[in-house]
Design a protein around this motif. Sequence first.
Motif, mmCIF file in Angstrom:
data_model
loop_
_atom_site.group_PDB
_atom_site.id
_atom_site.type_symbol
_atom_site.label_atom_id
_atom_site.label_comp_id
_atom_site.label_asym_id
_atom_site.label_seq_id
_atom_site.Cartn_x
_atom_site.Cartn_y
_atom_site.Cartn_z
ATOM 1 N N ARG A 1 -9.114 4.542 -3.957
ATOM 2 C CA ARG A 1 -8.089 5.571 -4.175
ATOM 3 C C ARG A 1 -7.465 5.552 -5.569
ATOM 4 O O ARG A 1 -6.962 6.560 -6.038
ATOM 5 N N HIS A 2 -7.467 4.393 -6.222
ATOM 6 C CA HIS A 2 -6.837 4.239 -7.539
ATOM 7 C C HIS A 2 -7.757 3.422 -8.446
ATOM 8 O O HIS A 2 -7.410 2.328 -8.874
ATOM 9 N N ILE B 1 2.039 1.628 -3.504
ATOM 10 C CA ILE B 1 0.920 1.958 -4.392
ATOM 11 C C ILE B 1 0.552 3.426 -4.251
ATOM 12 O O ILE B 1 0.318 4.116 -5.242
ATOM 13 N N GLU B 2 0.502 3.903 -3.035
ATOM 14 C CA GLU B 2 0.201 5.318 -2.805
ATOM 15 C C GLU B 2 1.260 6.220 -3.431
ATOM 16 O O GLU B 2 0.939 7.275 -3.962
ATOM 17 N N GLN B 3 2.497 5.790 -3.370
ATOM 18 C CA GLN B 3 3.591 6.611 -3.895
ATOM 19 C C GLN B 3 3.684 6.546 -5.419
ATOM 20 O O GLN B 3 3.881 7.567 -6.068
ATOM 21 N N GLY C 1 1.444 4.539 -7.712
ATOM 22 C CA GLY C 1 0.225 4.308 -8.474
ATOM 23 C C GLY C 1 0.399 3.363 -9.655
ATOM 24 O O GLY C 1 0.241 3.775 -10.793
ATOM 25 N N ARG D 1 -9.090 -0.904 -0.933
ATOM 26 C CA ARG D 1 -8.418 0.395 -0.849
ATOM 27 C C ARG D 1 -8.102 0.932 -2.248
ATOM 28 O O ARG D 1 -8.264 2.119 -2.521
ATOM 29 N N MET D 2 -7.636 0.044 -3.093
ATOM 30 C CA MET D 2 -7.272 0.469 -4.446
ATOM 31 C C MET D 2 -8.487 0.958 -5.232
ATOM 32 O O MET D 2 -8.391 1.942 -5.965
ATOM 33 N N TRP E 1 0.820 -1.205 0.000
ATOM 34 C CA TRP E 1 0.000 0.000 0.000
ATOM 35 C C TRP E 1 0.857 1.258 0.000
ATOM 36 O O TRP E 1 0.542 2.225 -0.709
ATOM 37 N N ALA E 2 1.917 1.257 0.763
ATOM 38 C CA ALA E 2 2.812 2.425 0.782
ATOM 39 C C ALA E 2 3.369 2.696 -0.620
ATOM 40 O O ALA E 2 3.399 3.838 -1.078
#
Length: 106
Positions: free
Chosen positions: A73-74, A44-46, A48, A69-70, A41-42
């Motif tokens: 947010r994505h 993925i957030e950074q 994408g 979560r994805m 997740w860290a």
Amino acid sequence: MYSFVVVDDESIVREGIRDQIDWESHGFRFAGAYEDGRQAWAAIEQYGPDVVLTDINMPFVNGLELAERMMKRHPKSKVIILTGYYEFEYARRAVKLKVNDFVLGT
């Protein structure tokens, strides 16, 4: 070029997927291999990534939680679930989360 991430708590799976595929010849950049959903997740957030291949049963954040979560947010990222667990509930939840594919391995 698309980016690809693999998330699995078994190193043999992560490394096998990372090392056995010629990513660039298929139009992908291998962007990382992570052993649990929290680590992934860290990243993925950074970064994408375009595609995330994830196991379901992992410590901390499981693959279904990661997919959820994805999707929030994505939503343009593609999620593929890879699992060795034949449990209908997993498949049902994956469908509800609108994952792109659910691969049952043995």
